[in-house]
Design a protein around this motif. Structure first.
Motif, mmCIF file in Angstrom:
data_model
loop_
_atom_site.group_PDB
_atom_site.id
_atom_site.type_symbol
_atom_site.label_atom_id
_atom_site.label_comp_id
_atom_site.label_asym_id
_atom_site.label_seq_id
_atom_site.Cartn_x
_atom_site.Cartn_y
_atom_site.Cartn_z
ATOM 1 N N GLU A 288 -26.690 29.303 77.237
ATOM 2 C CA GLU A 288 -27.579 29.499 78.379
ATOM 3 C C GLU A 288 -28.470 30.725 78.201
ATOM 4 O OE1 GLU A 288 -24.991 29.811 81.686
ATOM 5 O OE2 GLU A 288 -24.382 27.707 81.650
ATOM 6 N N THR A 289 -28.442 31.331 77.038
ATOM 7 C CA THR A 289 -29.252 32.516 76.803
ATOM 8 C C THR A 289 -30.385 32.188 75.853
ATOM 9 O OG1 THR A 289 -27.986 33.274 74.882
ATOM 10 C CG2 THR A 289 -27.167 33.899 77.046
ATOM 11 N N SER A 290 -31.404 33.059 75.866
ATOM 12 C CA SER A 290 -32.540 32.886 74.966
ATOM 13 C C SER A 290 -32.235 33.424 73.576
ATOM 14 C CB SER A 290 -33.765 33.621 75.541
ATOM 15 O OG SER A 290 -33.477 35.003 75.716
ATOM 16 N N LYS A 291 -31.146 34.160 73.459
ATOM 17 C CA LYS A 291 -30.785 34.729 72.170
ATOM 18 C C LYS A 291 -30.260 33.641 71.243
ATOM 19 C CE LYS A 291 -27.558 37.984 70.041
ATOM 20 N NZ LYS A 291 -26.416 38.896 70.281
ATOM 21 N N LYS A 292 -30.816 33.568 70.068
ATOM 22 C CA LYS A 292 -30.393 32.555 69.111
ATOM 23 C C LYS A 292 -29.140 33.012 68.401
ATOM 24 C CE LYS A 292 -30.475 28.934 66.494
ATOM 25 N NZ LYS A 292 -29.987 27.671 67.035
ATOM 26 N N ASN A 293 -28.157 32.140 68.379
ATOM 27 C CA ASN A 293 -26.891 32.418 67.709
ATOM 28 C C ASN A 293 -26.745 31.444 66.540
ATOM 29 O OD1 ASN A 293 -24.199 32.699 66.931
ATOM 30 N ND2 ASN A 293 -23.486 33.039 69.017
ATOM 31 N N TYR A 294 -26.645 31.974 65.339
ATOM 32 C CA TYR A 294 -26.583 31.126 64.143
ATOM 33 C C TYR A 294 -25.157 30.891 63.653
ATOM 34 C CZ TYR A 294 -31.465 32.693 64.046
ATOM 35 O OH TYR A 294 -32.753 32.977 64.380
ATOM 36 N N SER A 295 -24.151 31.266 64.453
ATOM 37 C CA SER A 295 -22.771 31.170 63.993
ATOM 38 C C SER A 295 -22.363 29.770 63.548
ATOM 39 C CB SER A 295 -21.820 31.676 65.084
ATOM 40 O OG SER A 295 -22.074 33.024 65.388
ATOM 41 N N PRO A 296 -22.767 28.702 64.253
ATOM 42 C CA PRO A 296 -22.387 27.360 63.778
ATOM 43 C C PRO A 296 -22.904 27.062 62.370
ATOM 44 C CG PRO A 296 -23.106 27.259 66.060
ATOM 45 C CD PRO A 296 -23.437 28.635 65.581
ATOM 46 N N GLU A 297 -24.153 27.435 62.098
ATOM 47 C CA GLU A 297 -24.698 27.209 60.758
ATOM 48 C C GLU A 297 -23.991 28.083 59.719
ATOM 49 O OE1 GLU A 297 -26.435 27.779 63.477
ATOM 50 O OE2 GLU A 297 -28.193 26.461 63.625
ATOM 51 N N TYR A 298 -23.729 29.333 60.104
ATOM 52 C CA TYR A 298 -23.013 30.225 59.189
ATOM 53 C C TYR A 298 -21.624 29.672 58.865
ATOM 54 C CZ TYR A 298 -26.493 33.885 60.243
ATOM 55 O OH TYR A 298 -27.641 34.617 60.375
ATOM 56 N N ASN A 329 -32.886 21.828 58.999
ATOM 57 C CA ASN A 329 -33.079 22.565 60.250
ATOM 58 C C ASN A 329 -32.379 23.925 60.269
ATOM 59 O OD1 ASN A 329 -34.586 20.432 61.458
ATOM 60 N ND2 ASN A 329 -32.667 19.329 61.824
ATOM 61 N N TYR A 330 -31.963 24.408 59.118
ATOM 62 C CA TYR A 330 -31.255 25.684 59.078
ATOM 63 C C TYR A 330 -32.236 26.853 59.182
ATOM 64 C CZ TYR A 330 -26.557 23.867 58.275
ATOM 65 O OH TYR A 330 -25.339 23.259 58.427
ATOM 66 N N PRO A 331 -31.758 28.048 59.562
ATOM 67 C CA PRO A 331 -32.667 29.114 60.006
ATOM 68 C C PRO A 331 -33.178 30.070 58.930
ATOM 69 C CG PRO A 331 -30.413 29.746 60.434
ATOM 70 C CD PRO A 331 -30.351 28.355 59.854
ATOM 71 N N LYS A 332 -32.837 29.876 57.667
ATOM 72 C CA LYS A 332 -33.196 30.836 56.604
ATOM 73 C C LYS A 332 -32.673 32.237 56.951
ATOM 74 C CE LYS A 332 -37.648 30.366 55.713
ATOM 75 N NZ LYS A 332 -38.898 30.418 54.925
ATOM 76 N N ARG A 333 -31.386 32.293 57.261
ATOM 77 C CA ARG A 333 -30.731 33.551 57.619
ATOM 78 C C ARG A 333 -29.405 33.652 56.872
ATOM 79 N NH1 ARG A 333 -34.994 33.832 59.678
ATOM 80 N NH2 ARG A 333 -35.597 34.650 61.733
ATOM 81 N N VAL A 334 -28.991 34.891 56.641
ATOM 82 C CA VAL A 334 -27.696 35.174 56.041
ATOM 83 C C VAL A 334 -26.953 36.151 56.939
ATOM 84 C CG1 VAL A 334 -26.499 36.230 54.086
ATOM 85 C CG2 VAL A 334 -28.463 34.747 53.672
ATOM 86 N N ALA A 335 -25.723 35.825 57.290
ATOM 87 C CA ALA A 335 -24.878 36.744 58.052
ATOM 88 C C ALA A 335 -24.351 37.812 57.095
ATOM 89 C CB ALA A 335 -23.719 35.995 58.693
ATOM 90 N N MET A 336 -24.633 39.067 57.402
ATOM 91 C CA MET A 336 -24.196 40.179 56.563
ATOM 92 C C MET A 336 -22.881 40.718 57.124
ATOM 93 S SD MET A 336 -26.678 40.033 54.463
ATOM 94 C CE MET A 336 -26.671 41.516 53.457
ATOM 95 N N VAL A 337 -21.820 40.581 56.332
ATOM 96 C CA VAL A 337 -20.455 40.845 56.806
ATOM 97 C C VAL A 337 -19.767 41.813 55.851
ATOM 98 C CG1 VAL A 337 -18.234 39.776 57.374
ATOM 99 C CG2 VAL A 337 -20.365 38.513 57.772
ATOM 100 N N ARG A 338 -19.000 42.734 56.424
ATOM 101 C CA ARG A 338 -18.164 43.597 55.585
ATOM 102 C C ARG A 338 -16.743 43.039 55.524
ATOM 103 N NH1 ARG A 338 -16.983 48.353 56.840
ATOM 104 N NH2 ARG A 338 -17.923 48.824 58.845
ATOM 105 N N SER A 339 -15.888 43.703 54.778
ATOM 106 C CA SER A 339 -14.557 43.153 54.493
ATOM 107 C C SER A 339 -13.687 43.007 55.732
ATOM 108 C CB SER A 339 -13.836 44.044 53.473
ATOM 109 O OG SER A 339 -13.661 45.353 53.979
ATOM 110 N N THR A 340 -14.012 43.725 56.816
ATOM 111 C CA THR A 340 -13.253 43.570 58.058
ATOM 112 C C THR A 340 -13.422 42.172 58.647
ATOM 113 O OG1 THR A 340 -15.123 44.432 59.329
ATOM 114 C CG2 THR A 340 -13.450 46.013 58.622
ATOM 115 N N GLY A 341 -14.475 41.464 58.221
ATOM 116 C CA GLY A 341 -14.741 40.136 58.754
ATOM 117 C C GLY A 341 -15.647 40.138 59.962
ATOM 118 N N MET A 342 -16.225 41.292 60.309
ATOM 119 C CA MET A 342 -17.150 41.367 61.437
ATOM 120 C C MET A 342 -18.584 41.309 60.928
ATOM 121 S SD MET A 342 -17.560 44.228 64.464
ATOM 122 C CE MET A 342 -18.534 45.417 63.535
ATOM 123 N N LYS A 343 -19.395 40.459 61.564
ATOM 124 C CA LYS A 343 -20.804 40.374 61.196
ATOM 125 C C LYS A 343 -21.528 41.631 61.656
ATOM 126 C CE LYS A 343 -24.002 38.385 63.559
ATOM 127 N NZ LYS A 343 -24.825 37.438 64.326
#
Length: 642
Positions: A288-298, A329-343
């Motif tokens: 319901e927000t305007s913020k795009k969340n790419y987690s499903p694609e990631y 339809n993917y967003p041309k984005r990469v989730a940058m994550v450290r070893s803790t597992g947090m994006k």
């Protein structure tokens, strides 16, 4: 004696209502709460256990009579209100807080973690886990590779409290229990008329010590297993808070959850590696927000990658991994994550026509430590200047990471000279008004750079069909390997009638002046005149040579761009091009260039600079530029004039 104690400030600085640490999290209080608490719990994982860390969020009500020191606390709220009675914002807050403590039941969010170490050092040891969380501000002594580094995240729970009050409880590995309340309020006068500090504590008043012998089994604050509890008293349980916390967990910790390093529970919602796929699907449907969340694609790229790249020892700092999956339809984005597992953040600006999603994970201990020290308190980007030990070294590491990512992503790009586009995308091949207002600083530049302008009433010789089409004639067919013959391109561009491009003017009829143009796609203009030996340019008296500049890609497969600009002055000068990247700018290699109308060749200097060019005041001019490396990218345009 047990109770609330706000130490005297001894005639020192008063603490006002606007606390910077709390205000830092006001923009997204529930999302920040989940991110900060879970990050701390992951950092405190019990190494002796092979079970994942568990973090439970549970909303409960505390009976008024069980509120620790309630009557004394209510008196403190009244004293705070009286001391700051001329502050309207403070007055509203303390009236609301008094209503909360008078209620029969106090809303509380209880956050408990399991399979962690708990907080050691509750006896008052300086620099211990307990001391850093409860008794210090802006301090962190976490191990290498941990998630946090500033000690500011502890303020997130206070931002969610209508009382700005949090209780901390723990049972450490030695079996020692501790409980203490912290109220982050304001300076006020105590019972003897002395001004106090803004932060007070509930516990043993002497030296503000925590309680160690509290409640037998089963009490509201009792902790039975090793771990840490956070009780947010007066929790702001706004409508939809559970969904916002779940969304934050899915967006930021999908890697930890998928790797079975984390299990989270929000009310009755269980989030683990089994439920993760379905929850991500629900998240898409209920966004319901305007913020795009790419987690499903990631997530799909993580579990079903088209390619996986592993570097075992990157720059001597340890391993890193990249998981990639391409899709239309993917967003041309990469989730940058450290070893803790947090994006940490979503990386874009990749110079490729391929649509994909990816997950980058920095595995090496040394690499994680360097990146951790580059992060600001919000832990949402990497900034070389934050690495105080050696910013130059940090910039080199970020540049190397960027180069490595681009190299690996190019390996999955299909070597196809045609590109399938919806007909609505045809307008990106056409010149638009040069006088368009530049992108604002607050807009997502990467999204704006790729967004196609709606089609206008131009005739370009492409028959309309209500289905996707492949553009392979006219533009790309005319773009041969040598730009000596640019007739096909010229004809196509000339088909875009310039009479349709209106010149915007001021009320006095003079050309509209711009404050410069965006660095993404349109370039910030700097003044000066470079010589061929690369000496520092001499500044023009007016640094804004160009009033506006736009670039349009004509053929991604051949690297052909249409550059349109309007000058403020009549002068000779040069145009320098750079590609916009996530970590600064990348050098462009220009193969050849011609003027749009005359097809006259333009000289090239150092592979990235064109000129000399005759700039004409208030006249639309254009260049056709052919890059050596065929790819789609956003260009920064810099103009230099004498």
């Amino acid at each position: 004696m047990i109770g609330w104690n706000f130490p005297s400030n001894n005639y020192g600085r008063d603490s006002g209502f606007n606390d910077a640490g709390i205000e830092h999290f006001r923009g997204d209080i529930w999302g920040s709460l989940a991110r900060e608490i879970i990050q701390n719990s992951l950092d405190a994982k019990c190494e002796e256990s092979d079970k994942p860390v568990e973090v439970h969020f549970e909303f409960r009500y505390l009976p008024r009579q069980q509120f620790p020191g309630r009557a004394e606390f209510a008196g403190i709220l009244r004293a705070c209100k009286e001391f700051w009675k001329i502050n309207k914002k403070a007055k509203i807050f303390f009236n609301s807080a008094l209503d909360v403590v008078k209620s029969p039941e106090i809303p509380v969010l209880v956050v408990r973690d399991f399979n962690t170490t708990g907080l050691s050092g509750s006896g008052g040891d300086f620099g211990s886990d307990w001391y850093d969380l409860v008794k210090s501000e802006g301090a962190s002594n976490k191990r290498m590779g941990a998630g946090g580094s500033f000690g500011i995240g502890k303020n997130a729970p206070f931002a969610c409290s209508k009382l700005r009050t949090v209780f901390y409880g723990t049972k450490d590995k030695t079996g020692k229990r501790a409980l203490q309340g912290v109220a982050n309020l304001v300076t006020h006068r105590n019972e003897v008329g002395e001004k106090t500090q803004g932060t007070g504590y509930y516990g043993i008043k002497h030296r503000n010590q925590p309680l160690h012998d509290y409640e037998s089994s089963g009490g509201f604050f009792f902790r039975d297993k090793v771990g840490t509890d956070i009780f947010i008293l007066g929790f702001n349980a706004a409508i939809g808070w559970e969904n916002k916390i779940v969304d934050s967990i899915l967006e930021n910790f999908f890697v930890s959850i998928n790797r079975e390093k984390l299990i989270a529970k929000v009310g009755d919602i269980l989030i683990d590696h089994h439920t993760l796929p379905e929850l991500l699907k629900v998240q898409i449907e209920n966004n319901e927000t305007s913020k795009k969340n790419y987690s499903p694609e990631y997530y799909r790229s993580l579990v079903s990658p088209e390619k996986t790249f592993v570097e075992k020892d990157f720059e001597g700092l340890g391993a890193l991994k990249l998981f990639l999956l391409s899709s239309k339809n993917y967003p041309k984005r990469v989730a940058m994550v450290r070893s803790t597992g947090m994006k940490i953040f979503d990386k874009g600006h990749f110079r490729t026509p391929l649509k994909f999603a990816g997950v980058f994970i920095a595995e090496g201990v040394g690499l994680n430590e360097v990146l951790r020290q580059m992060e600001p308190p919000s832990h949402n980007k990497w900034v070389a200047e934050n690495y105080e030990n050696d910013p130059v070294f940090a910039r080199r590491i970020l540049r190397k990471i960027n180069e490595w990512l681009n190299e690996k992503i190019r390996t999955i790009s299909a070597p196809d000279d045609s590109e399938e586009l919806d007909i609505e995308g045809i307008s990106q091949f056409l010149p638009d008004d040069l006088d368009d207002v530049p992108f604002s600083e607050d807009e997502d530049k990467s999204t704006k750079a790729e967004k196609a302008t709606p089609v206008k009433t131009y005739t370009v010789g492409v028959e309309y069909k209500p289905v996707p089409v492949t553009i392979v004639s006219g533009l790309e067919a005319a773009a041969s390997d040598n730009l000596d013959d640019t007739k096909g391109i010229g004809e196509l561009i000339e088909g875009c009638s310039e009479k349709n491009q209106e010149t915007k003017t001021t009320e006095q009829g003079k050309p509209r002046e711009s404050k410069g143009v965006s660095a993404v796609g349109e370039g910030e203009i700097k003044g000066g005149f470079p010589d061929r030996k690369g000496r520092k340019p001499i500044r023009h008296r007016d640094s804004e040579i160009l009033e506006s500049a736009r670039s349009f890609i004509l053929s991604p497969s051949k690297g052909i761009y249409n550059l349109l600009f309007r000058s403020r002055f009549n002068c000779k000068g040069f145009i320098k091009l750079k590609a916009v990247g996530e970590v600064g700018m990348e050098k462009i290699l220009i193969k050849s260039a011609v003027e749009k109308n005359t097809r006259k060749k333009i000289d090239i200097i150092d592979k990235d600079t064109l000129g000399p060019i005759d700039f004409k005041a208030d006249k639309k001019q254009g260049l056709i530029v052919y890059l050596e490396n065929a790819s789609r990218c956003s260009l920064e345009v810099m103009a230099y004039g004498n």
